[in-house]
Enzyme design. Structure first.
Site, short mmCIF file in Angstrom:
data_model
loop_
_atom_site.label_atom_id
_atom_site.label_comp_id
_atom_site.label_asym_id
_atom_site.label_seq_id
_atom_site.Cartn_x
_atom_site.Cartn_y
_atom_site.Cartn_z
N GLU A 141 4.29 12.90 -4.97
CA GLU A 141 3.59 12.90 -3.68
C GLU A 141 4.35 13.82 -2.71
O GLU A 141 5.53 13.60 -2.43
CB GLU A 141 3.55 11.48 -3.12
N GLU A 150 0.90 -1.16 0.00
CA GLU A 150 0.00 0.00 0.00
C GLU A 150 0.93 1.20 0.00
O GLU A 150 1.57 1.49 1.00
CB GLU A 150 -0.89 -0.06 1.25
N CYS A 182 -1.89 8.82 2.36
CA CYS A 182 -1.58 8.27 1.03
C CYS A 182 -2.70 8.58 0.04
O CYS A 182 -2.44 8.76 -1.15
CB CYS A 182 -1.35 6.78 1.13
P1 NAI Z 1 9.39 4.56 4.35
O1 NAI Z 1 8.84 3.77 3.24
O2 NAI Z 1 10.89 4.66 4.46
O3 NAI Z 1 8.88 3.98 5.77
C1 NAI Z 1 7.75 3.16 5.96
C2 NAI Z 1 8.13 1.98 6.85
O4 NAI Z 1 9.07 1.14 6.17
C3 NAI Z 1 8.80 2.35 8.16
O5 NAI Z 1 8.36 1.45 9.17
C4 NAI Z 1 10.28 2.13 7.87
O6 NAI Z 1 11.05 1.87 9.03
C5 NAI Z 1 10.22 0.91 6.98
N1 NAI Z 1 11.36 0.73 6.10
C6 NAI Z 1 12.20 1.68 5.59
N2 NAI Z 1 13.13 1.12 4.80
C7 NAI Z 1 12.88 -0.21 4.79
C8 NAI Z 1 13.47 -1.34 4.12
N3 NAI Z 1 14.51 -1.20 3.31
N4 NAI Z 1 12.95 -2.57 4.32
C9 NAI Z 1 11.88 -2.73 5.12
N5 NAI Z 1 11.28 -1.72 5.78
C10 NAI Z 1 11.76 -0.48 5.61
O7 NAI Z 1 8.76 5.99 4.27
P2 NAI Z 1 9.36 7.38 4.81
O8 NAI Z 1 10.78 7.52 4.40
O9 NAI Z 1 9.06 7.49 6.24
O10 NAI Z 1 8.49 8.43 4.00
C11 NAI Z 1 8.91 8.82 2.70
C12 NAI Z 1 7.73 9.06 1.82
O11 NAI Z 1 6.98 7.86 1.65
C13 NAI Z 1 6.72 10.05 2.34
O12 NAI Z 1 7.11 11.36 2.09
C14 NAI Z 1 5.49 9.64 1.58
O13 NAI Z 1 5.53 10.21 0.30
C15 NAI Z 1 5.62 8.14 1.46
N6 NAI Z 1 4.84 7.45 2.51
C16 NAI Z 1 3.65 6.89 2.19
C17 NAI Z 1 2.88 6.30 3.17
C18 NAI Z 1 1.56 5.70 2.87
O14 NAI Z 1 0.69 5.67 3.73
N7 NAI Z 1 1.34 5.16 1.70
C19 NAI Z 1 3.29 6.28 4.57
C20 NAI Z 1 4.59 6.84 4.81
C21 NAI Z 1 5.31 7.41 3.80
#
Ligand code: NAI
Ligand code: MG
Length: 494
Positions: free
Chosen positions: A404, A273, A307
């Protein structure tokens, strides 16, 4: 005063009749029993990380450290997966009605301690208390109630087929709706007889750790729910663990793509997602005041850290001046500040990193030639803040129309015909949600058939219900959460 000229902020002394404005109405924090340190939750007990390492989680509204949280490494993740695997046979062997009872218990305990959860969610993540109180926590409880009801009726989700749980499920969730995402992933997984290892986001781990207390209180058998805290490396160790059978990831498209690559060729299931760049489409026959409320809710709910946020506003050309005028007036009444204040509409940006991303995209909008409007508002000195922003004069090639932003920034564009609205709305690599505003139901349905989005809202936006499937097309990911469809990723269908 010219009808099309924005008026000064009515909450300031510029409008004498409202000179009192809003007095502070802070929610009390006395309900919380915060600890200095938090451990991992593995096999039904709290244990420190083997390395002894901890990281700080801050209050983004003040930049003060709230607590130190254990940082799980590969060894800790392995211990959690081993615990989940050990619990699998007995948990999946329980009668569905008994599993349902545990889920009902968790739902009721969440309701009983709703205020505590709401305050902690707001403290750790920066969202307004009225949102954590009225949306996040009640909706999280609703997901447990809903999937509790499915636990003894799984055969009706897939009639005529034999079904079995998938196994150990790894749930990697983000920081924008921490407890709600926990409920999204844990409730259907458990109802279907799986056991889970959940990794909350590193900026918002605290409500998941408070939830672990409910797991103990509800007598959920040890190992059925495990919670490991840490950042990307902890998540990656969970993804790579050979005994994980299913991964649910919610977060950035970049990390989602990396996870899809990492599990390719393995027998692990994956649901993603990811991001969005939703179109919110306003026709000239819409009830404009109502639409403006919907536009504001679509993009400023949870500071735009959503999102499915309606971040691209498409307005029919004949009414764009009126919509923009009304929108500016409405923006001037939004209250930005202390997330724990019950009057606050926009809280803090979740982290410095996310604020930097918003600022970078905001500046790209200015340099590419769009015009920004921000109401006058005084932002606190400390913490991470961004004023609500509306860009006009945006063209579809601008970065602020394509990428985004995940912040309180709206890009306004126009269209003339329904066909043009569809073409512009679908001109995105994403496809999570869309909104249509029109008094004519046939037009709304005509649009909904053509919009490539997992959810299309009609004359509303950002409405969620556990019975209604939610998920994306294209780069917004795959798999559905909610409804019977939300059970399928957690069931082996034979
Ligand atoms: P992210 O994708 O890095 O973090 C989301 C989760 O994934 C966190 O729990 C993080 O610790 C984990 N994660 C990070 N790298 C990982 C890896 N290599 N393997 C497994 N898990 C990992 O998102 P971030 O950096 O916090 O936000 C960046 C952008 O992502 C935001 O600006 C937004 O555009 C998007 N985003 C979208 C979301 C949604 O609800 N679809 C939620 C959060 C961020
Ligand atoms: Mg935090």
């Amino acid at each position: 005063m010219n009808e099309l000229e924005p008026r000064p902020n009515p909450t300031t002394s510029a409008r004498p009749e409202l000179a009192l404005g809003y007095l502070p109405a802070p929610e009390s924090m006395s309900v919380l029993r915060l600890r200095d340190d938090y451990d991992l939750f593995i096999g039904g007990v709290f244990v420190p990380a083997r390395s002894g390492r901890r990281f700080a989680t801050e209050n983004p509204a003040t930049e003060a450290t709230i607590a130190l949280v254990a940082e799980a490494d590969g060894g800790d993740v392995d211990a959690a997966v081993v615990a989940a695997r050990a619990a699998l046979a007995s948990w999946s062997g329980l009668p569905g009605a008994t599993r349902g009872k545990f889920l009902y218990r968790l739902a009721r305990l969440l309701q009983e301690r709703a205020r505590e959860f709401a305050v902690l969610e707001t403290l750790d993540g920066g969202k307004p208390i009225k949102e954590s109180r009225d949306v996040d926590i009640p909706l999280a409880a609703a997901h447990f109630f809903y999937y509790a009801g499915w636990a003894d009726k799984l055969e009706y989700a897939v009639p005529g087929r034999s079904i079995a749980p998938v196994g150990v499920c790894a749930q990697i969730i983000p920081w924008n709706f921490p407890l709600l995402m926990l409920a999204w992933t844990i409730a259907p997984a458990l109802a279907a007889g799986n056991t889970v290892v959940l990794k909350p986001a590193e900026t918002t781990p605290l409500t998941a750790l408070l939830f672990a207390e409910l797991v103990i209180e509800a007598d959920v058998p040890p190992g059925v729910i495990n919670i490991v805290t840490g950042a990307g490396a902890t998540g990656a160790a969970l993804v790579e663990h050979p005994d994980v059978r299913k991964i649910a990831f919610t977060g950035s498209t970049a990390v989602g793509r990396g996870i899809a690559t990492a599990v390719a060729g393995s027998n692990k299931r994956l649901t993603l997602e990811l991001g969005g760049k939703a179109a919110n489409i306003v026709f000239d026959d819409a009830a404009l005041d109502q639409a403006v409320e919907g536009i504001v809710h679509a993009i400023f709910f949870n500071q735009g850290h959503v999102c499915c946020a309606g971040s691209r506003l498409l307005v029919q050309e004949s009414v764009v001046d009126r919509v923009e005028y009304k929108l500016r007036q409405r923006l001037a009444t939004l209250r930005v500040g202390d997330p724990l204040d019950k009057n606050t509409d926009l809280g803090a940006i979740n982290s410095r990193r996310q604020l930097d991303k918003i600022i970078e995209l905001y500046e790209s909008g200015i340099s590419e030639g769009a015009t920004a409007f921000q109401p006058e508002c005084v932002l606190p000195d400390r913490g991470h803040w961004f004023a609500p922003t509306v860009f006009s004069g945006v063209s579809p090639s601008h970065r602020i129309a394509r990428e985004e932003i995940f912040g309180p920034v709206l890009s306004v564009m126009t269209f003339r015909t329904p066909e043009e609205a569809v073409a512009k709305a679908n001109n995105t690599p994403y496809g999570l949600s869309a909104g249509v505003w029109s008094e004519k139901a046939s037009k709304v349905l005509w649009m909904a058939e053509r919009l490539r989005a997992g959810v299309v809202w009609a004359n509303t936006f950002n409405r969620f219900d556990p019975a209604s499937p939610f998920g994306g097309y294209q780069e917004s990911g795959f798999g559905r959460v909610g409804g019977a469809a939300g059970l399928l990723p957690y069931l082996e269908v034979r």
